[in-house]
Design a protein around this motif. Structure first.
Motif, PDB file in Angstrom:
ATOM      1  N   TRP A 174       0.929  -1.134  -0.223  1.00  0.00           N
ATOM      2  CA  TRP A 174      -0.025   0.050   0.036  1.00  0.00           C
ATOM      3  C   TRP A 174       0.703   1.279   0.088  1.00  0.00           C
ATOM      4  O   TRP A 174       1.957   1.329   0.649  1.00  0.00           O
TER       5      TRP A 174
ATOM      6  N   MET B 212       0.197   4.921   1.386  1.00  0.00           N
ATOM      7  CA  MET B 212      -0.521   5.774   2.128  1.00  0.00           C
ATOM      8  C   MET B 212      -0.150   7.189   2.306  1.00  0.00           C
ATOM      9  O   MET B 212       1.085   7.368   2.027  1.00  0.00           O
TER      10      MET B 212
ATOM     11  N   TYR C 276       4.981   3.810   2.269  1.00  0.00           N
ATOM     12  CA  TYR C 276       4.867   2.420   1.444  1.00  0.00           C
ATOM     13  C   TYR C 276       4.658   1.294   2.771  1.00  0.00           C
ATOM     14  O   TYR C 276       5.557   1.458   3.475  1.00  0.00           O
TER      15      TYR C 276
ATOM     16  N   GLU D  59       0.311  -4.716   2.821  1.00  0.00           N
ATOM     17  CA  GLU D  59      -1.070  -4.868   3.080  1.00  0.00           C
ATOM     18  C   GLU D  59      -0.982  -6.028   4.399  1.00  0.00           C
ATOM     19  O   GLU D  59      -1.791  -5.716   5.350  1.00  0.00           O
TER      20      GLU D  59
ATOM     21  N   ARG E 141       0.448  -0.874   9.547  1.00  0.00           N
ATOM     22  CA  ARG E 141      -0.836  -0.110   9.286  1.00  0.00           C
ATOM     23  C   ARG E 141      -1.741   0.518  10.080  1.00  0.00           C
ATOM     24  O   ARG E 141      -2.102   1.559   9.992  1.00  0.00           O
TER      25      ARG E 141
ATOM     26  N   ARG F  72      -5.258   4.886   2.789  1.00  0.00           N
ATOM     27  CA  ARG F  72      -4.548   4.351   1.507  1.00  0.00           C
ATOM     28  C   ARG F  72      -4.686   5.193   0.444  1.00  0.00           C
ATOM     29  O   ARG F  72      -5.836   5.708   0.195  1.00  0.00           O
TER      30      ARG F  72
ATOM     31  N   THR G  81      -1.962   1.318  -4.687  1.00  0.00           N
ATOM     32  CA  THR G  81      -1.637  -0.118  -4.503  1.00  0.00           C
ATOM     33  C   THR G  81      -0.723  -0.797  -5.494  1.00  0.00           C
ATOM     34  O   THR G  81      -0.806  -0.418  -6.848  1.00  0.00           O
TER      35      THR G  81
END
Length: 316
Positions: free
Chosen positions: A140, A142, A284, A287, A293, A303, A306
């Motif tokens: 991901w 973000m 980064y 996931e 996260r 997010r 991807t």
């Protein structure tokens, strides 16, 4: 006339420039750069590591490129590719992936190949799946605003924060990075050359490379290496956008888990990037890394996009 994929062991400086321009054009069209930092560094600095370069030209213009890294005996070869936006939907991506598979089969006894798709575009997924690849890792991107409120910076007792000192902290940082990312498939393998290549980049700023140090014995316990994208033309030639900060690498010594040092270092780095008059910051994260996260979501990150790693499915 469009040529088939041509295989090269090395690129000339002119060809490297053409690859950068191709990647920039694709990034502008797709909203995500098609080549990773690792690949861009290899192209810019060269070195002794063997790579396979696959190029497709239309007359003298480079319109398709794939980089095949055959240096990892543990995970096997990996590849990234890019096709110019004006030359898509003509099967050039399939030509490049097929040629990359052939290169991987020559380099790896069982023909393994990992294929990155930056941006997770449906057409890239469809191509990978149709050629016998399966999704194996999701990364991901973000982002958060630097205008939003930031928590206060409170360091644990006995720990101080300072900037990285080039030439003095290199080896100690490599050792800390190895401990912090012992299970990471890429980051944990960095050596001094990996560090120093990045220290030569135009974006490198030791003041934004923050180290947590224990007062009693000067041991490094954690770090937050920040980065600023697009601050100079040298960083992104031909690719113009407002500068954006990045939580480039964040790591803590496993012995410090439970102190909240990761959160503290994240806040410190965000506060530093705010002093650079930036609007946004990105990062980064895998996931599958629910703890990371959760940390970033709790600090206001959401997010944004991807990247997907596809792995060639081999018959057993």
């Amino acid at each position: 006339m469009i040529s088939l994929a041509e295989r090269l062991d090395r690129l000339t400086p002119e060809e490297v420039g053409s690859v950068f321009r191709l990647a920039s054009a694709a990034g502008d069209a797709d909203g995500a750069l098609p080549l990773s930092e690792h690949t861009m560094l290899h192209l810019r600095h060269g070195g002794d590591e063997p790579s396979v370069h696959l190029v497709i030209r239309d007359g003298g213009e480079l319109i398709g490129y794939a980089h095949v890294d055959v240096t990892d005996p543990v995970e096997g070869p990996s590849a990234e590719l890019v096709v110019h936006p004006m030359h898509r939907r003509h099967g050039l991506g399939r030509v490049l992936v097929t040629a990359a598979v052939q290169a991987a089969e020559q380099a790896d006894p069982v023909g393994r190949l990992r294929l990155w798709a930056h941006g997770d575009h449906p057409s890239a997924s469809a191509l990978a799946l149709s050629l016998g690849f399966g999704r194996s890792r999701v990364l991901w991107q973000m982002r958060r605003s630097l205008f939003a409120v930031l928590p206060e910076l409170v360091l644990p007792d006995g720990i101080g924060l300072r900037a990285f000192r080039p030439g003095e902290d290199d080896q100690a940082w490599i050792e800390l990075n190895g401990r912090a990312f012992a299970a990471h498939p890429e980051q944990g393998r960095w050596d001094l050359r990996d560090l120093r290549l990045r220290m030569e980049e135009p974006w490198f700023d030791p003041e934004g490379f923050l180290l947590a140090e224990r007062f009693s014995d000067k041991r490094l316990l954690g770090f937050h290496w920040t980065k600023v994208h697009g601050a100079t033309r040298a960083q992104a030639p031909g690719h113009h956008h407002d500068p954006i900060g990045e939580v480039y690498v964040l790591g803590v010594d496993p012995d410090t888990h439970g102190l909240g040092l990761g959160r503290t270092l994240t806040i410190a780095g965000l506060r530093y990037l705010r002093t650079r008059q930036l609007d946004q910051v990105m990062l980064y994260v895998d996931e599958s890394n629910e703890a990371a996260r959760g940390l970033y979501s709790g600090l206001g990150f959401a997010r944004w996009s991807t990247d997907v790693l596809f792995t060639r499915l081999l018959l057993t």
